[in-house]
Design a protein around this motif. Structure first.
Motif, mmCIF file in Angstrom:
data_model
loop_
_atom_site.group_PDB
_atom_site.id
_atom_site.type_symbol
_atom_site.label_atom_id
_atom_site.label_comp_id
_atom_site.label_asym_id
_atom_site.label_seq_id
_atom_site.Cartn_x
_atom_site.Cartn_y
_atom_site.Cartn_z
ATOM 1 N N GLY A 1 0.816 -1.211 0.000
ATOM 2 C CA GLY A 1 0.000 0.000 0.000
ATOM 3 C C GLY A 1 0.843 1.251 0.000
ATOM 4 O O GLY A 1 0.515 2.249 -0.671
ATOM 5 N N LEU A 2 1.927 1.236 0.746
ATOM 6 C CA LEU A 2 2.836 2.378 0.779
ATOM 7 C C LEU A 2 3.451 2.618 -0.597
ATOM 8 O O LEU A 2 3.487 3.753 -1.099
ATOM 9 C CB LEU A 2 3.927 2.130 1.827
ATOM 10 N N LEU B 1 12.197 4.120 -4.228
ATOM 11 C CA LEU B 1 11.149 5.014 -4.711
ATOM 12 C C LEU B 1 11.231 6.416 -4.139
ATOM 13 O O LEU B 1 10.763 7.371 -4.778
ATOM 14 C CB LEU B 1 9.762 4.432 -4.382
ATOM 15 N N THR B 2 11.753 6.561 -2.943
ATOM 16 C CA THR B 2 11.754 7.877 -2.298
ATOM 17 C C THR B 2 12.910 8.026 -1.312
ATOM 18 O O THR B 2 13.275 7.057 -0.634
ATOM 19 C CB THR B 2 10.436 8.120 -1.546
ATOM 20 N N PRO B 3 13.487 9.254 -1.216
ATOM 21 C CA PRO B 3 14.477 9.520 -0.181
ATOM 22 C C PRO B 3 13.852 10.088 1.095
ATOM 23 O O PRO B 3 14.540 10.321 2.085
ATOM 24 C CB PRO B 3 15.369 10.570 -0.849
ATOM 25 N N ARG B 4 12.524 10.294 1.061
ATOM 26 C CA ARG B 4 11.851 10.964 2.182
ATOM 27 C C ARG B 4 11.528 9.944 3.269
ATOM 28 O O ARG B 4 10.386 9.536 3.478
ATOM 29 C CB ARG B 4 10.580 11.667 1.695
ATOM 30 N N ILE B 5 12.550 9.514 3.958
ATOM 31 C CA ILE B 5 12.436 8.504 5.016
ATOM 32 C C ILE B 5 13.066 9.071 6.285
ATOM 33 O O ILE B 5 14.229 9.486 6.287
ATOM 34 C CB ILE B 5 13.144 7.198 4.610
ATOM 35 N N ASN B 6 12.282 9.106 7.352
ATOM 36 C CA ASN B 6 12.732 9.679 8.615
ATOM 37 C C ASN B 6 12.645 8.664 9.750
ATOM 38 O O ASN B 6 11.826 7.744 9.706
ATOM 39 C CB ASN B 6 11.879 10.895 8.992
ATOM 40 N N ALA B 7 13.463 8.875 10.774
ATOM 41 C CA ALA B 7 13.386 8.069 11.984
ATOM 42 C C ALA B 7 12.141 8.490 12.765
ATOM 43 O O ALA B 7 11.950 9.685 13.039
ATOM 44 C CB ALA B 7 14.629 8.244 12.827
ATOM 45 N N ILE C 1 3.172 5.990 -3.226
ATOM 46 C CA ILE C 1 4.345 6.688 -3.756
ATOM 47 C C ILE C 1 4.345 6.623 -5.282
ATOM 48 O O ILE C 1 4.568 7.637 -5.968
ATOM 49 C CB ILE C 1 5.644 6.081 -3.184
ATOM 50 N N ASN C 2 4.079 5.457 -5.820
ATOM 51 C CA ASN C 2 4.059 5.296 -7.280
ATOM 52 C C ASN C 2 2.970 6.127 -7.933
ATOM 53 O O ASN C 2 3.089 6.513 -9.102
ATOM 54 C CB ASN C 2 3.883 3.823 -7.653
ATOM 55 N N ALA C 3 1.883 6.393 -7.203
ATOM 56 C CA ALA C 3 0.782 7.186 -7.744
ATOM 57 C C ALA C 3 1.092 8.683 -7.745
ATOM 58 O O ALA C 3 0.282 9.477 -8.243
ATOM 59 C CB ALA C 3 -0.496 6.919 -6.951
ATOM 60 N N GLY C 4 2.242 9.061 -7.201
ATOM 61 C CA GLY C 4 2.650 10.458 -7.228
ATOM 62 C C GLY C 4 2.232 11.279 -6.027
ATOM 63 O O GLY C 4 2.395 12.505 -6.022
ATOM 64 N N HIS C 5 1.688 10.646 -5.002
ATOM 65 C CA HIS C 5 1.321 11.385 -3.793
ATOM 66 C C HIS C 5 2.571 11.864 -3.052
ATOM 67 O O HIS C 5 3.640 11.248 -3.144
ATOM 68 C CB HIS C 5 0.483 10.510 -2.868
ATOM 69 N N GLU C 6 2.402 12.915 -2.319
ATOM 70 C CA GLU C 6 3.492 13.429 -1.486
ATOM 71 C C GLU C 6 3.522 12.606 -0.197
ATOM 72 O O GLU C 6 2.647 12.747 0.655
ATOM 73 C CB GLU C 6 3.274 14.910 -1.179
ATOM 74 N N VAL C 7 4.512 11.748 -0.082
ATOM 75 C CA VAL C 7 4.567 10.792 1.029
ATOM 76 C C VAL C 7 5.878 10.944 1.781
ATOM 77 O O VAL C 7 6.960 10.967 1.175
ATOM 78 C CB VAL C 7 4.449 9.336 0.532
#
Length: 376
Positions: free
Chosen positions: A15-16, A43-49, A20-26
């Protein structure tokens, strides 16, 4: 508006990735950044602790916070969402503490959406569809006698001697065996102290009919109102329960005996041993079966009798369990962003348009999805 997806465990990834693939801001939050990077770093660098303070500092009005974390995080994150004017989504059952947030969520104009995974989730969609279909049918009569069943189970596609395999720690399964249940049988409440006291046989109307062992779980009775059963209906039976492979009760008979008196330390020992002996391997496909049925009888003769059935298994897309839990969550997120779900604390929707859209997506996720009319 940003989707803050918290938790990248085994049941969260499809689901995640879909969002992301659908272009949502995640923005992805996980307690272990490396695990999240392994899951969606391509898919994304926007990964936080993940910490409460860190995510609280980032959430803005209109955002959606998704909690795929352990259940004890849900209410705290939902409260934060209310204070920020943000929305909340989880796949978990609505706890009393979550339900208590309904008034505050409505006043804040935010949606706190729960029970939008597999079970609870897809089972609710099927139940809502069946009830709406029955109410619109010529068979509907307020004097009919109603029977309802909802069974779901995750089992190995290739049965093992233990008749079950584990995708994560068995401890939760063992503790659940000590839980009582309440359902309706023969027009009266049925209280069961332990699942093994109420195991019965169920013939699932799959493409190739198959028999399973089933037992009631939790308190089924409040779901009659959730599924819009009229208070005047004569309800002969109503049960929501768990489905297991034939032979499960025999294979687990010694487990039932020991669980009855085991303390937490012993349950942990049993869990560790079961994990060592019966965990899914990388090449072991899982299987998920769900059957939700509604029958209405008039003078002892069925006037309406349909079962919504689903059969899914692991394939090149990954496990059936993961996609059936997390993709519906992603559908709920999109519905919130589209303002298709009202403010307040809600479970899986009963809106006809959402039902059709979501069940259409489920049909892609599962290898088999069908409404079986037993009277044709």
């Amino acid at each position: 508006m940003t989707i803050h997806w918290c938790g990248t465990g085994l049941s969260a990834i499809p689901g995640l990735r879909r969002l992301i693939n659908a272009g949502h801001e995640v923005t992805v939050w996980n307690r272990t950044v490396e695990k999240a990077q392994d899951a969606v770093g391509d898919l994304t660098p926007r990964i936080n602790a993940f910490t409460y303070d860190a995510i609280s500092a980032e959430v803005q009005a209109g955002d959606v916070v998704v909690s795929m974390l352990p259940g004890d995080w849900h209410v705290r994150l939902a409260e934060m969402c209310i204070s920020k004017g943000a929305n909340f989504v989880s796949s978990s059952y609505i706890a009393p503490e979550m339900r208590d947030l309904d008034d505050a969520a409505r006043k804040a104009g935010v949606a706190l959406v729960n029970e939008v995974g597999l079970d609870p989730g897809i089972d609710h969609l099927m139940a809502h569809w069946l009830v709406a279909d029955y109410l619109a049918s010529d068979a509907y009569d307020v004097g009919n006698h109603i029977s309802f069943v909802s069974y779901c189970g995750g089992v190995p596609k290739h049965p093992n001697p233990f008749r079950y395999k584990f995708s994560w720690s068995p401890l939760g399964v063992l503790k659940a065996l000590k839980s009582p249940s309440k359902s309706i049988r023969d027009y009266a409440p049925l209280d069961v102290a332990r699942p093994w006291d109420a195991i019965s046989s169920y013939s699932a109307p799959l493409t190739m009919p198959e028999t399973f062992e089933v037992y009631p779980n939790r308190d089924s009775i409040p779901f009659m109102a959730q599924y819009h059963f009229d208070a005047s209906w004569k309800v002969k039976g109503f049960v929501r329960g768990t489905l297991r492979l034939n032979g499960w009760a025999d294979a687990w008979s010694d487990v039932f005996t020991e669980v009855e008196t085991a303390n937490d330390a012993r349950l942990k020992e049993m869990s560790d041993q079961f994990w060592a002996d019966n965990a899914y391997g990388e090449e072991d496909p899982d299987r998920v079966i769900m059957c939700v049925g509604l029958t209405a009888e008039n003078s002892g003769v069925p006037a309406y009798n349909k079962t919504y059935v689903m059969d899914a298994y692991g394939d090149t897309r990954g496990t059936a369990m993961a996609r059936l839990v997390s993709v519906p969550v992603s559908l709920a997120v999109e519905a919130v962003l589209n303002r298709e779900i009202s403010a307040g604390v809600t479970a899986a929707p009963d809106d006809a348009k959402l039902l059709d859209r979501w069940l259409g997506e489920i049909g892609i996720l599962a290898q088999h999805l069908q409404v079986v009319d037993h009277l044709k």
